[in-house]
Every structure is written in C-alpha cells, then in structure tokens.
Scaffold this motif. Sequence first.
Motif, PDB file in Angstrom:
ATOM      1  N   LEU A 249      23.400  -5.740 -34.813  1.00 44.82           N
ATOM      2  CA  LEU A 249      24.268  -6.509 -35.691  1.00 44.82           C
ATOM      3  C   LEU A 249      24.165  -6.033 -37.132  1.00 44.82           C
ATOM      4  CD1 LEU A 249      23.584 -10.080 -34.259  1.00 44.82           C
ATOM      5  CD2 LEU A 249      25.584  -8.637 -33.839  1.00 44.82           C
ATOM      6  N   SER A 250      22.953  -5.703 -37.581  1.00 51.04           N
ATOM      7  CA  SER A 250      22.750  -5.265 -38.955  1.00 51.04           C
ATOM      8  C   SER A 250      23.331  -3.885 -39.216  1.00 51.04           C
ATOM      9  CB  SER A 250      21.251  -5.267 -39.264  1.00 51.04           C
ATOM     10  OG  SER A 250      20.990  -4.791 -40.558  1.00 51.04           O
ATOM     11  N   ARG A 251      23.162  -2.973 -38.252  1.00 52.35           N
ATOM     12  CA  ARG A 251      23.601  -1.583 -38.444  1.00 52.35           C
ATOM     13  C   ARG A 251      25.077  -1.376 -38.120  1.00 52.35           C
ATOM     14  NH1 ARG A 251      18.900  -2.014 -39.865  1.00 52.35           N
ATOM     15  NH2 ARG A 251      17.138  -0.638 -39.351  1.00 52.35           N
ATOM     16  N   ALA A 252      25.573  -2.084 -37.109  1.00 53.50           N
ATOM     17  CA  ALA A 252      26.923  -1.779 -36.611  1.00 53.50           C
ATOM     18  C   ALA A 252      27.843  -2.988 -36.533  1.00 53.50           C
ATOM     19  CB  ALA A 252      26.825  -1.132 -35.225  1.00 53.50           C
ATOM     20  N   GLY A 253      27.381  -4.143 -37.043  1.00 53.69           N
ATOM     21  CA  GLY A 253      28.162  -5.368 -36.875  1.00 53.69           C
ATOM     22  C   GLY A 253      29.588  -5.275 -37.379  1.00 53.69           C
ATOM     23  N   ASN A 254      29.788  -4.618 -38.514  1.00 51.81           N
ATOM     24  CA  ASN A 254      31.128  -4.527 -39.098  1.00 51.81           C
ATOM     25  C   ASN A 254      32.015  -3.515 -38.389  1.00 51.81           C
ATOM     26  OD1 ASN A 254      30.501  -6.433 -41.086  1.00 51.81           O
ATOM     27  ND2 ASN A 254      29.669  -4.875 -42.466  1.00 51.81           N
ATOM     28  N   ARG A 255      31.428  -2.638 -37.592  1.00 48.07           N
ATOM     29  CA  ARG A 255      32.202  -1.607 -36.894  1.00 48.07           C
ATOM     30  C   ARG A 255      32.447  -1.933 -35.423  1.00 48.07           C
ATOM     31  NH1 ARG A 255      28.067   1.304 -39.168  1.00 48.07           N
ATOM     32  NH2 ARG A 255      27.339   1.958 -37.103  1.00 48.07           N
ATOM     33  N   LEU A 256      31.861  -3.020 -34.950  1.00 49.61           N
ATOM     34  CA  LEU A 256      32.000  -3.355 -33.535  1.00 49.61           C
ATOM     35  C   LEU A 256      33.417  -3.813 -33.212  1.00 49.61           C
ATOM     36  CD1 LEU A 256      28.690  -5.350 -32.896  1.00 49.61           C
ATOM     37  CD2 LEU A 256      29.222  -3.028 -32.142  1.00 49.61           C
ATOM     38  N   ASN A 257      33.849  -3.491 -31.997  1.00 44.23           N
ATOM     39  CA  ASN A 257      35.120  -3.997 -31.490  1.00 44.23           C
ATOM     40  C   ASN A 257      34.849  -5.373 -30.878  1.00 44.23           C
ATOM     41  OD1 ASN A 257      37.465  -4.609 -30.092  1.00 44.23           O
ATOM     42  ND2 ASN A 257      37.739  -2.541 -29.268  1.00 44.23           N
ATOM     43  N   TRP A 258      34.918  -6.399 -31.721  1.00 46.46           N
ATOM     44  CA  TRP A 258      34.553  -7.738 -31.269  1.00 46.46           C
ATOM     45  C   TRP A 258      35.517  -8.268 -30.225  1.00 46.46           C
ATOM     46  CZ3 TRP A 258      29.978  -9.875 -32.135  1.00 46.46           C
ATOM     47  CH2 TRP A 258      29.209  -9.389 -33.188  1.00 46.46           C
ATOM     48  N   ARG A 259      36.762  -7.832 -30.258  1.00 48.30           N
ATOM     49  CA  ARG A 259      37.729  -8.270 -29.241  1.00 48.30           C
ATOM     50  C   ARG A 259      37.313  -7.772 -27.857  1.00 48.30           C
ATOM     51  NH1 ARG A 259      43.015  -9.869 -28.879  1.00 48.30           N
ATOM     52  NH2 ARG A 259      42.418 -11.150 -30.679  1.00 48.30           N
ATOM     53  N   TYR A 260      36.871  -6.522 -27.785  1.00 47.93           N
ATOM     54  CA  TYR A 260      36.386  -5.979 -26.515  1.00 47.93           C
ATOM     55  C   TYR A 260      35.197  -6.794 -26.007  1.00 47.93           C
ATOM     56  CZ  TYR A 260      33.846  -2.826 -23.357  1.00 47.93           C
ATOM     57  OH  TYR A 260      33.148  -2.290 -22.297  1.00 47.93           O
ATOM     58  N   VAL A 261      34.272  -7.114 -26.910  1.00 49.60           N
ATOM     59  CA  VAL A 261      33.078  -7.869 -26.519  1.00 49.60           C
ATOM     60  C   VAL A 261      33.455  -9.243 -25.986  1.00 49.60           C
ATOM     61  CG1 VAL A 261      30.954  -8.935 -27.380  1.00 49.60           C
ATOM     62  CG2 VAL A 261      31.583  -6.638 -28.134  1.00 49.60           C
ATOM     63  N   THR A 262      34.259  -9.972 -26.747  1.00 52.29           N
ATOM     64  CA  THR A 262      34.588 -11.334 -26.352  1.00 52.29           C
ATOM     65  C   THR A 262      35.466 -11.364 -25.102  1.00 52.29           C
ATOM     66  OG1 THR A 262      36.454 -11.321 -27.920  1.00 52.29           O
ATOM     67  CG2 THR A 262      34.366 -12.237 -28.679  1.00 52.29           C
ATOM     68  N   ASP A 263      36.399 -10.430 -24.973  1.00 48.62           N
ATOM     69  CA  ASP A 263      37.249 -10.402 -23.786  1.00 48.62           C
ATOM     70  C   ASP A 263      36.433 -10.097 -22.533  1.00 48.62           C
ATOM     71  OD1 ASP A 263      39.424 -10.974 -25.324  1.00 48.62           O
ATOM     72  OD2 ASP A 263      40.310  -8.977 -25.241  1.00 48.62           O
ATOM     73  N   ARG A 264      35.514  -9.137 -22.648  1.00 52.35           N
ATOM     74  CA  ARG A 264      34.724  -8.774 -21.470  1.00 52.35           C
ATOM     75  C   ARG A 264      33.800  -9.913 -21.041  1.00 52.35           C
ATOM     76  NH1 ARG A 264      31.253  -3.319 -19.968  1.00 52.35           N
ATOM     77  NH2 ARG A 264      31.471  -3.724 -17.758  1.00 52.35           N
ATOM     78  N   LEU A 265      33.208 -10.590 -22.006  1.00 51.35           N
ATOM     79  CA  LEU A 265      32.323 -11.701 -21.682  1.00 51.35           C
ATOM     80  C   LEU A 265      33.100 -12.914 -21.190  1.00 51.35           C
ATOM     81  CD1 LEU A 265      29.940 -11.218 -24.688  1.00 51.35           C
ATOM     82  CD2 LEU A 265      29.227 -11.177 -22.307  1.00 51.35           C
ATOM     83  N   SER A 266      34.261 -13.157 -21.768  1.00 44.65           N
ATOM     84  CA  SER A 266      35.072 -14.296 -21.339  1.00 44.65           C
ATOM     85  C   SER A 266      35.516 -14.139 -19.894  1.00 44.65           C
ATOM     86  CB  SER A 266      36.287 -14.453 -22.250  1.00 44.65           C
ATOM     87  OG  SER A 266      35.895 -14.757 -23.577  1.00 44.65           O
ATOM     88  N   ALA A 267      35.790 -12.907 -19.477  1.00 42.64           N
ATOM     89  CA  ALA A 267      36.196 -12.659 -18.097  1.00 42.64           C
ATOM     90  C   ALA A 267      35.103 -13.036 -17.108  1.00 42.64           C
ATOM     91  CB  ALA A 267      36.582 -11.194 -17.918  1.00 42.64           C
ATOM     92  N   LYS A 268      33.854 -13.044 -17.560  1.00 42.10           N
ATOM     93  CA  LYS A 268      32.720 -13.418 -16.716  1.00 42.10           C
ATOM     94  C   LYS A 268      32.213 -14.834 -17.014  1.00 42.10           C
ATOM     95  CE  LYS A 268      31.813  -9.621 -14.336  1.00 42.10           C
ATOM     96  NZ  LYS A 268      31.672  -9.587 -12.878  1.00 42.10           N
TER      97      LYS A 268
END
Length: 383
Positions: A249-268
């Motif tokens: 989160l500290s090193r890459a938080g601003n560069r993460l594709n948060w939509r990909y993360v939330t969509d993938r987790l929401s599907a599960k």
Amino acid sequence: MRPIDFIVETLAHMVRSSAGPPPGIPAHVGSDFERELSSLCEWHSVSPIVAASLEKLALGPGISRITHERLRALARASATSNEGLFDDAAAFRRALSGEGIEALVCGESLFPLTLYEPGYLRPIEKVDFLVRENDWRKVIDVARGIGFERIPEEPSPEVPEDALLYYQYYSPCIFRSNGGNTIQLRFRMFDIGRPDDEEVSWHHACDGSWAGGQFRAVSAEDQLIQASITYNMTRFGRLMNAVDIGLLLSRAGNRLNWRYVTDRLSAKSLYPSFYFTVERVVDLFKLPGIMSNITDPGMLRRKRYEILWRPGKMVKDSRHSSHSRRFRFYLLETGSWLDKIRFIGRVLSPRREWVSAFYGRPYRPWLKIKFIVLTLRSRLASG
C-alpha cells in the motif's frame, strides 16, 4: 512502552519510509521487556527488521548485548535460509522455462524480491509458482529431473482437469528439493472452493529480475489480494503479513488498479473481508490516503465481521500456533450457501482411485475417512 508497541512503531517506521531515525528502546527497560521483545520478534517473524532498525540508531540499540545478538542471529539464520531456498527455486524456474513451461511467481516469496529495501530482510518459508493445469505432466517430469520430490508422494492425475480438482479440494501440491527447500505449485490464485474456469492473473502478469535472470510474476494487485486473504485467514496471527500489505500500500497504493481488485474480490464475495483487513493494516501503520480508494461495505457487514473474526483483539495475544483457517474463512466469507454446500460435498467425496493411489492398496471405506482427514490437515497447514 510495551514490547509489542515498540515493535509496531518500528515496523510502521519502515513501512512508511519515515524520515529521521527509527524508534529507540525506551530508557530503563528490564530483562522482562527484552525477553518479551525477543520472543515476539521471533513469533511474528520480524527479527531481521527490528535488528536492522536498531543498527541504524546513532546511540546504539539500547538493549543488552545478548538480546541484540539474539535478534541478529535470527536475521542471519533467515538470510541463510532464504538464500538456499531462492537458489533451489531459481533452478526450478529455469528448468520449467527450459521446457517452455510458463510459471508466475506468487505468494510470500515475491515480497523480498520486489518490496523490501536492502537491509530489511523478509523471512520466507516457501516459493509459490502459478502454473497452468495443462502443463501438469510436464511439470512433474521437470521436477523429478532436477531432484524435486512431491511431499507426500500422491496420486498423479493424468488429465489436467483431475489435477486441478485434486489440488484445489484436497492436498496442496508441494515439492521438496534435496536440500529440504519447499516449492508449492498453484493452478489458481483462489485455491479454495470451486476453481475458476480461467485464471485471470495470467493477463495481468509483470516482469522482474531474480538470480541474474528475468522472471514473470503476478501483478501487484494480485499480490495485495493474496496477502490480504492470508492475513485474514490466519486471524491476523503474524505481523509479518501486515508488513507485506503495508509495504504494498505504501509503495504502490496510488498506482494500483483498484477496480480490478474490487471486481475480482466482489465476484468471490470476498470484498468486505478485504476492506476490513486493509483498514486494519492502515490503522496499524498510520498510512494516509489509502481508504479513499475503496468503499466501506456498511455497518451491518462490519458488525458481522467483528463478531466472526474479532479484529479488535490485538495480534500480540495470539500466542498459539496460527494455522491458516482456510475452511472457516471460506465457509464464512465467500460464496453463496449453495456454493458452500457443494464445496463440503466435494471435500467429503474423494474419488476411489485417488484414495487407492494415495495408500497404494485397494479402496476401503475406512481408508476414505483417513484420506479426508489427512488431506484436510495438509491443506489447513499449507497457508
């Protein structure tokens, strides 16, 4: 200051890359403080980080020579262990590549390769590779050709789909080198419950360098997903898992594709547990600006989560062995009730030929019961 508070402050200083010197040992600490500090550092696998932080203090570590040397000895042991493990894992990776087999590095071994700065060692226990089930038979041949053996020696499904099902529902796929180092193969990032039809991590892989060569790895987004599930699954048992998430989160938080993360987790149905796990790490290390990227699942889900996982209980109280609570996590946090029923039914219904091959004898009902118990125990401990 309690030892656990000092450890958390030290870890937070490293995670945030804070300016200025790291935290120092409080004045006039006694032997009880030092014993507790040493014990907690070893338990949480953060001895190398704390030892490195103390080395940076201008006035010295502020603890006895015996305690300081104990922390440094643990750091040296971790460095030696990591070096041998990475050498064997690099040989494994090169052998796969030589046969045209694609493999993505994933799991805890990625963090020291990509996130930890020189001087801050991250102890690891195994290297995980994500492979395609269609390459299963070739992977077995390659592993045996360079001296790796499966532990335990198990059925060898000929059909890729059978291999996927066997290692998804029963035992993890573990290989061990002649030197005793562990490699775990995964066919899916979500390696519990019904396997996904396709592993989308392949479409988001990234490049890195390791042992003088290039390697492919899962994306930072998939690293965050996997690390968060591990930390939650172990009931917040080790601060090292929190450090992994904090560094991401500290090193890459601003560069993460948060939509990909939330969509993938929401599907599960895993998004709420992910949110509260990230929130816990952000609060622990005081990381700014992270929670604005994700949406609070609501008060009802928060209350349910606090009741089931007791996230308010500090990790320092967890002194018992923190087995990965894989099935408890799956049954409580992901999928519909129908999915859960199907999952339990699959786990309790192994194929007869798998049971027979596992024991090397004709199928018997009592062997099936032993098979279920043994494979569940192996899966629970796989992390």
